[in-house]
Design a protein around this motif. Sequence first.
Motif, mmCIF file in Angstrom:
data_model
loop_
_atom_site.group_PDB
_atom_site.id
_atom_site.type_symbol
_atom_site.label_atom_id
_atom_site.label_comp_id
_atom_site.label_asym_id
_atom_site.label_seq_id
_atom_site.Cartn_x
_atom_site.Cartn_y
_atom_site.Cartn_z
ATOM 1 N N PRO A 1 29.414 -20.364 -7.234
ATOM 2 C CA PRO A 1 28.520 -19.566 -6.384
ATOM 3 C C PRO A 1 27.829 -20.447 -5.343
ATOM 4 C CG PRO A 1 28.132 -19.127 -8.717
ATOM 5 C CD PRO A 1 29.035 -20.316 -8.656
ATOM 6 N N LEU A 2 27.488 -19.828 -4.238
ATOM 7 C CA LEU A 2 26.789 -20.555 -3.184
ATOM 8 C C LEU A 2 25.350 -20.852 -3.598
ATOM 9 C CD1 LEU A 2 27.768 -18.854 0.204
ATOM 10 C CD2 LEU A 2 27.940 -21.279 -0.316
ATOM 11 N N PRO A 3 24.847 -22.048 -3.298
ATOM 12 C CA PRO A 3 23.411 -22.296 -3.487
ATOM 13 C C PRO A 3 22.614 -21.528 -2.437
ATOM 14 C CG PRO A 3 24.447 -24.170 -2.428
ATOM 15 C CD PRO A 3 25.561 -23.237 -2.807
ATOM 16 N N ASN A 4 21.330 -21.448 -2.624
ATOM 17 C CA ASN A 4 20.479 -20.693 -1.702
ATOM 18 C C ASN A 4 20.193 -21.538 -0.455
ATOM 19 O OD1 ASN A 4 18.791 -18.948 -0.457
ATOM 20 N ND2 ASN A 4 17.321 -18.775 -2.122
ATOM 21 N N LEU A 5 21.140 -21.531 0.472
ATOM 22 C CA LEU A 5 20.977 -22.304 1.707
ATOM 23 C C LEU A 5 19.925 -21.693 2.620
ATOM 24 C CD1 LEU A 5 24.732 -23.054 2.550
ATOM 25 C CD2 LEU A 5 23.087 -24.586 1.461
ATOM 26 N N ASP A 6 19.745 -20.374 2.543
ATOM 27 C CA ASP A 6 18.792 -19.701 3.428
ATOM 28 C C ASP A 6 17.382 -20.235 3.240
ATOM 29 O OD1 ASP A 6 20.790 -18.196 4.488
ATOM 30 O OD2 ASP A 6 20.432 -16.442 3.216
ATOM 31 N N THR A 7 17.005 -20.504 1.993
ATOM 32 C CA THR A 7 15.661 -21.001 1.725
ATOM 33 C C THR A 7 15.439 -22.352 2.395
ATOM 34 O OG1 THR A 7 15.615 -19.851 -0.403
ATOM 35 C CG2 THR A 7 14.042 -21.645 -0.102
ATOM 36 N N GLN A 8 16.427 -23.234 2.287
ATOM 37 C CA GLN A 8 16.302 -24.558 2.904
ATOM 38 C C GLN A 8 16.267 -24.458 4.422
ATOM 39 O OE1 GLN A 8 19.534 -26.846 1.315
ATOM 40 N NE2 GLN A 8 18.838 -26.655 -0.800
ATOM 41 N N VAL A 9 17.104 -23.581 4.977
ATOM 42 C CA VAL A 9 17.118 -23.405 6.430
ATOM 43 C C VAL A 9 15.791 -22.840 6.908
ATOM 44 C CG1 VAL A 9 18.187 -22.129 8.325
ATOM 45 C CG2 VAL A 9 19.626 -23.166 6.566
ATOM 46 N N GLU A 10 15.221 -21.908 6.156
ATOM 47 C CA GLU A 10 13.935 -21.322 6.528
ATOM 48 C C GLU A 10 12.826 -22.366 6.529
ATOM 49 O OE1 GLU A 10 12.648 -18.424 7.568
ATOM 50 O OE2 GLU A 10 14.706 -17.762 7.931
ATOM 51 N N GLU A 11 12.843 -23.248 5.542
ATOM 52 C CA GLU A 11 11.823 -24.299 5.491
ATOM 53 C C GLU A 11 11.909 -25.202 6.718
ATOM 54 O OE1 GLU A 11 12.400 -26.329 1.830
ATOM 55 O OE2 GLU A 11 11.666 -24.676 0.573
ATOM 56 N N ILE A 12 13.140 -25.563 7.096
ATOM 57 C CA ILE A 12 13.330 -26.394 8.287
ATOM 58 C C ILE A 12 12.916 -25.639 9.538
ATOM 59 C CG2 ILE A 12 15.096 -27.524 9.710
ATOM 60 C CD1 ILE A 12 16.574 -28.194 7.097
ATOM 61 N N HIS A 13 13.271 -24.349 9.603
ATOM 62 C CA HIS A 13 12.929 -23.524 10.757
ATOM 63 C C HIS A 13 11.415 -23.397 10.902
ATOM 64 C CE1 HIS A 13 12.189 -19.623 12.823
ATOM 65 N NE2 HIS A 13 13.137 -20.091 13.623
ATOM 66 N N ASP A 14 10.707 -23.187 9.801
ATOM 67 C CA ASP A 14 9.241 -23.064 9.859
ATOM 68 C C ASP A 14 8.610 -24.356 10.356
ATOM 69 O OD1 ASP A 14 9.469 -20.498 8.925
ATOM 70 O OD2 ASP A 14 8.983 -20.991 6.844
ATOM 71 N N HIS A 15 9.162 -25.476 9.914
ATOM 72 C CA HIS A 15 8.650 -26.768 10.364
ATOM 73 C C HIS A 15 8.825 -26.923 11.878
ATOM 74 C CE1 HIS A 15 7.761 -31.071 10.303
ATOM 75 N NE2 HIS A 15 8.888 -31.272 10.982
ATOM 76 N N ILE A 16 9.971 -26.540 12.391
ATOM 77 C CA ILE A 16 10.235 -26.639 13.830
ATOM 78 C C ILE A 16 9.333 -25.687 14.606
ATOM 79 C CG2 ILE A 16 11.986 -26.310 15.629
ATOM 80 C CD1 ILE A 16 12.368 -28.825 13.955
ATOM 81 N N GLN A 17 9.145 -24.483 14.083
ATOM 82 C CA GLN A 17 8.268 -23.518 14.748
ATOM 83 C C GLN A 17 6.861 -24.074 14.890
ATOM 84 O OE1 GLN A 17 10.175 -21.211 16.394
ATOM 85 N NE2 GLN A 17 8.851 -19.571 15.624
ATOM 86 N N GLN A 18 6.364 -24.735 13.845
ATOM 87 C CA GLN A 18 5.034 -25.325 13.909
ATOM 88 C C GLN A 18 4.974 -26.444 14.944
ATOM 89 O OE1 GLN A 18 2.246 -24.185 12.183
ATOM 90 N NE2 GLN A 18 1.264 -25.561 13.660
ATOM 91 N N LEU A 19 6.042 -27.236 14.996
ATOM 92 C CA LEU A 19 6.100 -28.294 16.009
ATOM 93 C C LEU A 19 6.060 -27.713 17.422
ATOM 94 C CD1 LEU A 19 8.725 -30.946 14.801
ATOM 95 C CD2 LEU A 19 6.309 -31.328 15.258
ATOM 96 N N HIS A 20 6.818 -26.662 17.638
ATOM 97 C CA HIS A 20 6.835 -26.022 18.965
ATOM 98 C C HIS A 20 5.465 -25.464 19.312
ATOM 99 C CE1 HIS A 20 11.491 -25.324 19.145
ATOM 100 N NE2 HIS A 20 11.150 -26.592 19.128
ATOM 101 N N THR A 21 4.799 -24.871 18.333
ATOM 102 C CA THR A 21 3.454 -24.325 18.562
ATOM 103 C C THR A 21 2.484 -25.442 18.931
ATOM 104 O OG1 THR A 21 3.875 -22.546 16.983
ATOM 105 C CG2 THR A 21 1.581 -22.982 17.537
#
Length: 755
Positions: A682-702
């Motif tokens: 089965p696939l691991p939960n990649l979405d959770t890891q991608v979301e964490e990285i995305h949130d970090h980038i969003q904060q940087l952009h802000t």
Amino acid sequence: MLSALQRRIKWLWKPFQLQPGKPAIALGLRTALALCVPIILGVVADRISWGTTAALAALYVSIADVGGAYSHRAVVLLAAMIGVAVAMPLATVVGSSWWLAVIVTFLWVFAAGLMGLYGNSANTVGFITSMMFVVSIAAPIPPTLLQRLALCLAGGSWAMILSLGLWLVHPYKPVLKAVAKCYLNLAALIEQASQFNQGAISPQQRLREMVLLQDALTRDIETARKVWSAVRYSRQGASCRGIQLLVLLEDAGQLMTVVVALTETLEVVAEHPRLAVLEVEIQQVMQQLVSAMRILARAIASGGRTTLLLTELDRAIATLESKRQNLQIQHYQHTHDYYGLINIRKIVSSMQALTEQLHTDVDIAAKLQNDQKISVTQPNINKLTVWDRTSIFNTLRDNLTLRSTSLRHALRLGLTAALAIGLADCLQIPRGNWVALTVLVILKPNFGGTWKTAVQRIGGTILGGILAILLASLIHNHLLLLASMFVLTFIAFALKPLNYGLYVLLLTPLIILLINITNTGNWEISLVRILDTLIGGGLALIGGYLLFPSWERQQLPAQLAKTLKADLTYFQQVIANYIDSTENIDSIPPVRHRAALENANATAAAQRLLSEPRHLQGEVEPVMTLLAYTRSFYNSVTTLTEHLREFSGQYPLPGLQLFETAIIRVLENLVDVLQHKLPLQPLPNLDTQVEEIHDHIQQLHTNRMAELTTRPYDITPTLQAVRDKTVISTEVARIAREVCIMHKAIARFQADLWG
């Protein structure tokens, strides 16, 4: 909508459509001289049969010239000449007994088929000698056997002189041509990338075109490496010009990386409104890049005698950068706008990198003519090898099993050719050796290639036969026959790299005219040629389908596993440089090139699958989906490779190492599924890891947007972190999506293939 008649006409004409590229003018002229000069000498000496014998040998040895370094070509042509000289007398001797002819044909063609184990050049020599053998089985008695041997050696020597005549004068000419071809394909790749905003072309079609161009460039770089290595080996060291060409060759690989990354970034922001503001300037830069790359290719091919100025390109880049800076100082209310601005900066940065590299390569190309030293870092020339050190005996021994595709093809080829000789004798088919000749030409290791060649060969022979009837019935003068043969040979071989069907179309009347040199007006032989081709084509298709077939469906999983494994190694090398900036970046180009080659091999395997009978293809959709997203994965990793050029290494991305571990685990499992039929995990939960990285980038952009009001021009730590991490986060999200789709495709492929 096309009518039914138009669709049929389009289908019939498709095998005769020219491929992109230029006619091989030098090859056409060289082959025409190789064929016609011996015949002229035979006519002058009143020994036409001698002239045609030498001409036939010269023609076949010329066909064996597959290009490359002069030293390599000399070995191949010498082997072909000796093989042809032995094949003709031997075939004449055994041709007097049909059963002996059948047995020896099988043994000769089988042995020649096994030469494919040792590469394309050896395979070509085996093919040429097999053709000469079956052609000579029914040859008329005069000249004598010794005379035939001498004439074959004379004709082959003449062909070698024509092919190798410039060796001493221009030893680097093959390398110049090979490297120049890489830059021509780079220009085509950039031109295709510039169509990112054209609605008339679907994304799928654009992707297909990009894949074909990427694969062509990858193979051209690999070919140029081998040619360079062979020239260096033969000259016992690398001269200044050799180093210059090697640097240009390695730069072509680096430029391809930048172009792939540029294409990926353009695709990411193609619909962003901010990009539309710069669209005209971006197109102008890309047009200038294409033009400069093509002129650079001409400069390399001419040995530095073509002057190239990059003034217009520099002006277009400056205009684009100025407009981008104006865009940067505008007020932004949403992080999405700022995200677009960061990617636009990346697009401009990639174009600037291409321009800077072009300046370097133009300077190197200008020094080719005078063999001047260059100050750039020299690549490691010891990594390029010339000879495959695998023992000939070991290679042969390892393939003496029916599991070997090469052995099965050699058996198939020998048995079908022998059957053709026996059938022609039993049925008293006129010129029956042409049936076996057709079998040799049409029968390929895969059925799809056999079918395609059969359509082109049969169609070309029928049309060429009609043309031959007209020429043979109208032309009765030896001088006019020779002139017609020269023109036909020149055009046929000049067009051969562009379309095999047209080559065959012109080759048929050429052979008929060659026969008519000794028997003027014998146009009826054209009908025999058509009949023999139809019989031979039918035998080749039957043999390809029934005798030890190698269906791509069974071989494809192994190739897909090799491709995924190469992509995984590439991914690991690149990500390691983002996690630990002390990693050696020089280890990336070799694994990138290997991954590119395996992706090209997988695409070629899929094309062979699609050309096989439908009932043997299985479910094609999962295979094509897997290939598309495997290539997308490679392109995403390549984009990350190019970003290392600007990556400071001061601000690592949180969660990247966990993401790397998850991707490695998934891809290793996919390789095991394809290679060893292990269960799909089965696939691991990649979405959770991608979301964490995305949130970090969003904060940087802000945070950066807040800085813009007070420090719009300062390169702050926040800005540097944004520049470092935005591209990584974008490609991480794309990689996660690509791996998920690859996982689903393999699940469907596994169910269809193994149940």
